[in-house]
Design a protein around this motif. Structure first.
Motif, short mmCIF file in Angstrom:
data_model
loop_
_atom_site.label_atom_id
_atom_site.label_comp_id
_atom_site.label_asym_id
_atom_site.label_seq_id
_atom_site.Cartn_x
_atom_site.Cartn_y
_atom_site.Cartn_z
N SER A 172 0.82 -1.21 0.00
CA SER A 172 0.00 0.00 0.00
C SER A 172 0.86 1.27 0.00
O SER A 172 0.44 2.30 -0.54
CB SER A 172 -0.93 0.01 1.22
OG SER A 172 -0.18 0.07 2.42
N ILE A 175 2.21 2.11 -3.69
CA ILE A 175 1.28 2.63 -4.69
C ILE A 175 1.39 4.14 -4.73
O ILE A 175 1.27 4.82 -3.71
CB ILE A 175 -0.15 2.19 -4.38
CG1 ILE A 175 -0.26 0.67 -4.33
CG2 ILE A 175 -1.12 2.75 -5.40
CD1 ILE A 175 -1.62 0.16 -3.92
N ASP A 177 0.21 7.93 -5.44
CA ASP A 177 -1.09 8.60 -5.35
C ASP A 177 -1.66 8.90 -6.73
O ASP A 177 -2.88 8.83 -6.92
CB ASP A 177 -0.94 9.90 -4.55
CG ASP A 177 -0.60 9.64 -3.10
OD1 ASP A 177 -0.98 8.57 -2.60
OD2 ASP A 177 0.05 10.49 -2.47
N GLU A 179 -1.15 7.14 -9.45
CA GLU A 179 -1.62 5.88 -10.02
C GLU A 179 -2.99 5.51 -9.49
O GLU A 179 -3.83 4.97 -10.21
CB GLU A 179 -0.62 4.75 -9.72
CG GLU A 179 0.69 4.88 -10.44
CD GLU A 179 1.63 3.73 -10.11
OE1 GLU A 179 2.32 3.25 -11.01
OE2 GLU A 179 1.67 3.32 -8.92
N PHE A 180 -3.23 5.79 -8.22
CA PHE A 180 -4.50 5.43 -7.59
C PHE A 180 -5.66 6.24 -8.17
O PHE A 180 -6.81 5.84 -8.03
CB PHE A 180 -4.42 5.64 -6.09
CG PHE A 180 -5.52 4.94 -5.32
CD1 PHE A 180 -5.42 3.58 -5.06
CD2 PHE A 180 -6.63 5.63 -4.88
CE1 PHE A 180 -6.43 2.93 -4.36
CE2 PHE A 180 -7.63 4.99 -4.17
CZ PHE A 180 -7.53 3.63 -3.92
N GLN A 181 -5.37 7.38 -8.81
CA GLN A 181 -6.43 8.19 -9.40
C GLN A 181 -6.92 7.62 -10.73
O GLN A 181 -7.95 8.07 -11.24
CB GLN A 181 -5.93 9.63 -9.62
CG GLN A 181 -5.55 10.35 -8.35
CD GLN A 181 -6.68 10.44 -7.35
OE1 GLN A 181 -7.83 10.67 -7.74
NE2 GLN A 181 -6.39 10.26 -6.07
N ILE A 185 -7.79 1.47 -11.75
CA ILE A 185 -7.22 1.10 -10.46
C ILE A 185 -8.18 1.42 -9.33
O ILE A 185 -8.37 0.63 -8.41
CB ILE A 185 -5.87 1.81 -10.25
CG1 ILE A 185 -4.86 1.35 -11.32
CG2 ILE A 185 -5.31 1.54 -8.87
CD1 ILE A 185 -3.53 2.04 -11.26
N ARG A 186 -8.84 2.57 -9.40
CA ARG A 186 -9.80 2.94 -8.37
C ARG A 186 -10.98 1.97 -8.35
O ARG A 186 -11.44 1.56 -7.28
CB ARG A 186 -10.30 4.37 -8.60
CG ARG A 186 -9.27 5.44 -8.28
CD ARG A 186 -9.88 6.82 -8.46
NE ARG A 186 -10.98 7.01 -7.53
CZ ARG A 186 -10.85 7.47 -6.30
NH1 ARG A 186 -9.64 7.78 -5.85
NH2 ARG A 186 -11.89 7.64 -5.53
N PHE A 189 -9.83 -1.36 -6.65
CA PHE A 189 -9.70 -1.30 -5.20
C PHE A 189 -11.03 -1.00 -4.52
O PHE A 189 -11.25 -1.44 -3.38
CB PHE A 189 -8.65 -0.26 -4.80
CG PHE A 189 -7.24 -0.76 -4.92
CD1 PHE A 189 -6.66 -1.50 -3.90
CD2 PHE A 189 -6.50 -0.52 -6.06
CE1 PHE A 189 -5.37 -1.98 -4.01
CE2 PHE A 189 -5.19 -1.00 -6.18
CZ PHE A 189 -4.63 -1.73 -5.16
N ARG A 196 -10.27 4.94 -0.40
CA ARG A 196 -9.25 5.99 -0.30
C ARG A 196 -7.92 5.35 0.04
O ARG A 196 -7.84 4.49 0.93
CB ARG A 196 -9.63 7.03 0.75
CG ARG A 196 -10.93 7.76 0.46
CD ARG A 196 -11.19 8.83 1.50
NE ARG A 196 -10.14 9.84 1.48
CZ ARG A 196 -10.06 10.85 2.35
NH1 ARG A 196 -10.98 10.95 3.31
NH2 ARG A 196 -9.09 11.72 2.27
N LEU A 197 -6.88 5.77 -0.66
CA LEU A 197 -5.55 5.22 -0.42
C LEU A 197 -5.04 5.60 0.96
O LEU A 197 -4.33 4.82 1.60
CB LEU A 197 -4.58 5.71 -1.51
CG LEU A 197 -3.16 5.16 -1.46
CD1 LEU A 197 -3.16 3.64 -1.57
CD2 LEU A 197 -2.32 5.77 -2.57
#
Length: 258
Positions: A172, A175, A177, A179-181, A185-186, A189, A196-197
């Motif tokens: 975690s 990863i 931030d 990339e998580f947008q 990917i969102r 998850f 929320r990361l």
């Protein structure tokens, strides 16, 4: 058999190479084992906690019956004499199986087929989870023993889950931030329950701290001589243990002694 595109039922005597409903090409016929494996994967997708709890409890109970009839019955004694530990094992293992199945699924709710092309970070997360699960199993075999899988099944499950949870916690923080947008990917998850990361990182940090503190505490307590007998002879702790065991006295013994 069902069409992989429209999910329509296909008659068993259908000889064509295309779906009679949508007209898409049908997959090449495979062996019975491959077909049953595909059916099992499709059936277990999007299943909840209680489904995995029931499946795990049935599998363990079946193993206990077979081992009791053909072997020494160590798993049966575990289920009978340690009902509270067995109940915790069922709940813990079912929750873990649900998460691992969701990680390895390649479909999402609302999509009939595979959900786009997974990003590299998703493929790494899936591969890392399976690798951690395999390493945890190997370590549990070495530490607990290869012939104690039935008598000490909770130890196996605990060690394997520690490795997978450790990977999730460490990964975690790897990863990015940005990339998580990404939408894919969102969505992936969010399917796992992570919206929320930052929340995932907080939980991961708390887990890592608890593991480190627990390991240090265990090492410190292991240096105290006769600690087990000190706990065993403590009347307050014995009363607590008796109360917990008494909560499950109403559960009938599955394998009563002769």
């Amino acid at each position: 058999m069902k069409c992989p595109n429209c999910k329509g039922a296909i008659p068993t005597d259908h000889k064509g190479r295309t779906c009679p409903s949508c007209g898409d090409p049908l997959p090449i016929s495979t062996s019975i084992l491959s077909d049953w494996g595909r059916r099992a994967r499709t059936y277990t997708e999007e299943r909840g906690f209680f489904f995995w709890l029931l499946v795990f409890a049935l599998i363990v109970s079946l193993l206990a019956v077979i081992e009791h009839l053909l072997g020494p019955g160590t798993l049966a004694r575990l289920l009978d004499h340690h009902k509270f530990v067995s109940l915790v094992m069922f709940i813990y293992a079912a929750a873990h199986l649900k998460v691992i199945r969701c990680i390895n699924t390649k479909t999402r709710p609302g999509y009939p087929g595979e959900y786009w092309v997974d990003r590299l970070i998703i493929r790494k997360f899936r591969k890392g989870t399976n690798t951690a699960l395999l390493v945890g199993f190997i370590v549990s075999v070495v530490v607990v023993g290869p012939f104690n899988v039935l008598s000490l099944m909770p130890a196996y499950i605990l060690i394997m889950s520690l490795f997978t949870a450790s990977f999730w916690s460490i990964d975690s923080f790897r990863i990015d931030d940005r990339e998580f947008q990404d939408a894919k990917i969102r969505t992936y998850f969010e399917y796992l329950g992570v919206r929320r990361l930052r929340t995932l990182r907080k939980a991961s940090g708390a887990y890592i701290i608890c593991i480190v503190v627990s390991a240090a505490t265990f090492y410190g307590l292991s240096q105290i001589e006769n600690l087990w007998w000190m706990i065993k002879l403590n009347p307050t702790l014995n009363d607590i243990i008796d109360i917990i065991n008494g909560l499950f006295d109403w559960v009938p013994m599955l394998f009563p002694a002769n």
